[in-house]
Design a protein around this motif. Structure first.
Motif, PDB file in Angstrom:
ATOM      1  N   TYR A 162      55.804  68.457  20.695  1.00 42.08           N
ATOM      2  CA  TYR A 162      56.755  67.479  21.275  1.00 42.08           C
ATOM      3  C   TYR A 162      58.184  67.888  20.928  1.00 42.08           C
ATOM      4  N   PRO A 163      58.673  68.977  21.524  1.00 35.67           N
ATOM      5  CA  PRO A 163      59.990  69.483  21.135  1.00 35.67           C
ATOM      6  C   PRO A 163      61.086  68.431  21.322  1.00 35.67           C
ATOM      7  N   GLY A 164      61.952  68.324  20.334  1.00 35.84           N
ATOM      8  CA  GLY A 164      63.105  67.424  20.428  1.00 35.84           C
ATOM      9  C   GLY A 164      62.812  65.978  20.100  1.00 35.84           C
ATOM     10  N   VAL A 165      61.536  65.624  19.885  1.00 33.59           N
ATOM     11  CA  VAL A 165      61.215  64.212  19.579  1.00 33.59           C
ATOM     12  C   VAL A 165      61.341  64.016  18.054  1.00 33.59           C
ATOM     13  N   PRO A 166      62.168  63.065  17.629  1.00 36.32           N
ATOM     14  CA  PRO A 166      62.370  62.914  16.187  1.00 36.32           C
ATOM     15  C   PRO A 166      61.093  62.473  15.451  1.00 36.32           C
ATOM     16  N   VAL A 167      60.958  62.939  14.223  1.00 33.52           N
ATOM     17  CA  VAL A 167      59.772  62.637  13.412  1.00 33.52           C
ATOM     18  C   VAL A 167      60.128  61.631  12.325  1.00 33.52           C
ATOM     19  N   ILE A 168      59.453  60.486  12.386  1.00 26.05           N
ATOM     20  CA  ILE A 168      59.598  59.463  11.340  1.00 26.05           C
ATOM     21  C   ILE A 168      58.361  59.555  10.459  1.00 26.05           C
ATOM     22  N   THR A 169      58.586  59.732   9.177  1.00 26.63           N
ATOM     23  CA  THR A 169      57.452  59.884   8.262  1.00 26.63           C
ATOM     24  C   THR A 169      57.365  58.682   7.329  1.00 26.63           C
ATOM     25  N   TYR A 170      56.215  58.063   7.322  1.00 25.20           N
ATOM     26  CA  TYR A 170      55.947  56.952   6.391  1.00 25.20           C
ATOM     27  C   TYR A 170      56.091  57.482   4.970  1.00 25.20           C
ATOM     28  N   VAL A 171      56.605  56.666   4.058  1.00 25.01           N
ATOM     29  CA  VAL A 171      56.770  57.172   2.678  1.00 25.01           C
ATOM     30  C   VAL A 171      55.440  57.519   2.025  1.00 25.01           C
TER      31      VAL A 171
ATOM     32  N   GLU B 292      59.627  67.877   6.158  1.00 29.33           N
ATOM     33  CA  GLU B 292      59.550  68.318   7.559  1.00 29.33           C
ATOM     34  C   GLU B 292      60.019  67.248   8.531  1.00 29.33           C
ATOM     35  N   SER B 293      60.437  66.089   8.005  1.00 30.31           N
ATOM     36  CA  SER B 293      60.712  64.972   8.915  1.00 30.31           C
ATOM     37  C   SER B 293      62.207  64.702   9.053  1.00 30.31           C
ATOM     38  N   ASP B 294      62.558  63.891  10.059  1.00 34.09           N
ATOM     39  CA  ASP B 294      63.972  63.557  10.279  1.00 34.09           C
ATOM     40  C   ASP B 294      64.385  62.375   9.418  1.00 34.09           C
ATOM     41  N   ILE B 295      63.454  61.456   9.212  1.00 39.60           N
ATOM     42  CA  ILE B 295      63.774  60.237   8.461  1.00 39.60           C
ATOM     43  C   ILE B 295      62.451  59.639   7.984  1.00 39.60           C
ATOM     44  N   CYS B 296      62.495  58.953   6.847  1.00 36.35           N
ATOM     45  CA  CYS B 296      61.289  58.256   6.366  1.00 36.35           C
ATOM     46  C   CYS B 296      61.338  56.792   6.800  1.00 36.35           C
TER      47      CYS B 296
ATOM     48  N   ALA C 127      60.064  49.884   9.133  1.00 35.69           N
ATOM     49  CA  ALA C 127      59.657  50.833  10.185  1.00 35.69           C
ATOM     50  C   ALA C 127      60.293  50.501  11.532  1.00 35.69           C
ATOM     51  N   LEU C 128      60.299  49.217  11.891  1.00 38.65           N
ATOM     52  CA  LEU C 128      60.867  48.852  13.198  1.00 38.65           C
ATOM     53  C   LEU C 128      62.372  49.157  13.223  1.00 38.65           C
ATOM     54  N   ALA C 129      63.059  48.816  12.150  1.00 39.08           N
ATOM     55  CA  ALA C 129      64.508  49.074  12.080  1.00 39.08           C
ATOM     56  C   ALA C 129      64.787  50.575  12.142  1.00 39.08           C
ATOM     57  N   VAL C 130      63.940  51.374  11.512  1.00 44.82           N
ATOM     58  CA  VAL C 130      64.148  52.831  11.535  1.00 44.82           C
ATOM     59  C   VAL C 130      63.961  53.349  12.961  1.00 44.82           C
ATOM     60  N   VAL C 131      62.917  52.879  13.645  1.00 41.36           N
ATOM     61  CA  VAL C 131      62.690  53.308  15.036  1.00 41.36           C
ATOM     62  C   VAL C 131      63.922  52.968  15.874  1.00 41.36           C
TER      63      VAL C 131
ATOM     64  N   VAL D 198      64.547  60.619   2.812  1.00 40.02           N
ATOM     65  CA  VAL D 198      64.406  59.322   2.118  1.00 40.02           C
ATOM     66  C   VAL D 198      65.759  58.612   2.085  1.00 40.02           C
ATOM     67  N   GLU D 199      66.807  59.347   1.739  1.00 35.09           N
ATOM     68  CA  GLU D 199      68.127  58.706   1.616  1.00 35.09           C
ATOM     69  C   GLU D 199      68.604  58.195   2.983  1.00 35.09           C
ATOM     70  N   ARG D 200      68.295  58.960   4.027  1.00 42.63           N
ATOM     71  CA  ARG D 200      68.703  58.523   5.375  1.00 42.63           C
ATOM     72  C   ARG D 200      68.067  57.156   5.684  1.00 42.63           C
ATOM     73  N   MET D 201      66.794  57.002   5.295  1.00 42.68           N
ATOM     74  CA  MET D 201      66.109  55.718   5.497  1.00 42.68           C
ATOM     75  C   MET D 201      66.806  54.587   4.737  1.00 42.68           C
ATOM     76  N   LEU D 202      67.273  54.887   3.531  1.00 42.74           N
ATOM     77  CA  LEU D 202      67.850  53.825   2.698  1.00 42.74           C
ATOM     78  C   LEU D 202      69.190  53.324   3.251  1.00 42.74           C
ATOM     79  N   PHE D 203      69.779  54.075   4.174  1.00 39.06           N
ATOM     80  CA  PHE D 203      71.042  53.630   4.769  1.00 39.06           C
ATOM     81  C   PHE D 203      70.844  52.907   6.098  1.00 39.06           C
ATOM     82  N   VAL D 204      69.574  52.773   6.551  1.00 34.51           N
ATOM     83  CA  VAL D 204      69.323  52.043   7.822  1.00 34.51           C
ATOM     84  C   VAL D 204      69.491  50.555   7.581  1.00 34.51           C
TER      85      VAL D 204
END
Ligand code: 13P
Ligand code: SF4
Length: 324
Positions: A129-138, A147-151, A157-161, A318-324
């Motif tokens: 799925y080229p270009g599709v961002p990867v959200i990884t559960y902690v 390997e992920s863009d954001i946790c 999870a909904l706010a991160v999406v 992880v840090e990117r997630m904490l700023f959502v």
């Protein structure tokens, strides 16, 4: 000035509703030893909501769901952190505290979700799925987070999406969490096939039977449960969200479709609420005991380490997630 330490005897009052007096002598000596060791070692104990009440209420300094533990780990002022929870939580604490000693009392405290996916799997999903961002559960290893863009956690999870502002995301590895979040958004969610071995066992039929046997019971479910369970529950949310729900609504009777220690820990705070108790034990969470927390502090084990090249990229997610 350093104050006097509480004693196990004084702490028993807190937990007497959930720990019978006959069991208490087995805990008291370890509790007194851990309280003294924490002071000697300048250590703090972070405990997840699924830890048993003698850990959660008697020796932990910081408690909460995965999101709260990650947030609070950022501001820990101590030399040593003992993570009373599972290995991915200890890794998250280490990612956020690279200069501190992070200990996990039992290295085998794993997670079926974390075991369901490797870093190579994530790379293959990106190719597919080229270009599709990867959200990884902690609930994943640091190598997978790297390997992920954001946790995300079940609490955000909904706010991160939504924060990504794209029509399609990959959410790994919990199939049920992904489906439960997909039901709340127009964003297309591509899922993996991981499952929590504890929550996948709950069924909608369980809830029907509970409602028949306990009229008026309020049913709260964790979003790692199958969608058929979440759909018929009264509320679904992270472990912290379930605990807050009980505090805010004070239902006369409640059942928590989640790990067993949650009900005990929340019951301590809410004696007026009746907790109905079918629940499932997490064998990984239950590997952590007072005895191995004490040994961890006495012998500085097991030290959590993460390859620095992996850590840098995983920390970013992880840090990117904490700023959502
Ligand atoms: P929470 O983030 O809701 O605490 O969940 C963690 C977990 O492992 C649930 O099984
Ligand atoms: Fe992992 Fe499930 Fe245990 Fe949570 S309850 S640590 S998701 S196996």
């Amino acid at each position: 000035m350093i104050g006097a330490l509480p004693t196990a005897a004084s702490l028993y009052e807190r937990v007497r509703r959930v720990i019978p007096p006959i069991e208490w002598p087995a805990f008291a000596d370890d509790i007194d030893a851990i309280l003294a060791l924490k002071r000697q070692r300048n250590a703090v104990i972070l405990a997840h909501n699924y830890q048993t009440p003698e850990i959660f209420h008697c020796v932990a300094d910081i408690v909460g769901d995965s999101l709260a533990l990650a947030r609070k780990a950022m501001s820990v002022d101590a030399d040593v952190i003992v993570l009373a929870g599972v290995h991915f939580m200890a890794e998250t604490a280490k990612l956020l505290n690279p200069d501190k000693t992070v200990l996990i009392p039992d290295l085998a405290a794993g997670c079926s979700l974390a075991d369901s996916i490797t870093a190579e799997d994530v790379r293959l999903m990106r190719q597919r799925y080229p270009g599709v961002p990867v959200i990884t559960y902690v609930n994943t290893s640091a190598a997978v987070k790297a390997e992920s863009d954001i946790c995300c956690t079940s609490g955000n999870a909904l706010a991160v999406v939504k924060s990504l502002g794209v029509p399609r995301v990959i959410m790994l590895p919990d199939e049920y969490l992904a489906k439960n979040i997909a039901a709340q958004t127009k964003v297309e969610i591509i899922a993996w096939k991981g499952r929590c071995e504890v929550h996948e066992r709950f069924t909608a039929a369980d809830i029907r039977e509970l409602r028949e046997a306990h009229p008026g019971v309020t049913v709260l479910a964790h979003p790692e449960c199958p969608p058929e369970v979440v759909t018929v529950a009264d509320f679904a949310g992270s472990t912290a969200a379930m605990s807050d729900y009980v505090g805010r609504h004070k239902p006369a009777r409640v059942v928590l479709m989640t790990e067993c220690s949650m009900s005990d820990n929340v019951a301590v705070e809410h004696p007026e609420v009746e907790f109905v108790r079918p629940c499932n034990l997490c064998p990984h969470m239950k590997r952590i005991t007072l005895a191995n927390i004490r040994t961890a502090l006495e012998e500085t084990r097991h030290i959590v380490t993460i390859d620095p090249r992996v850590a840098e990229r995983a920390r970013w997610a992880v840090e990117r997630m904490l700023f959502v």
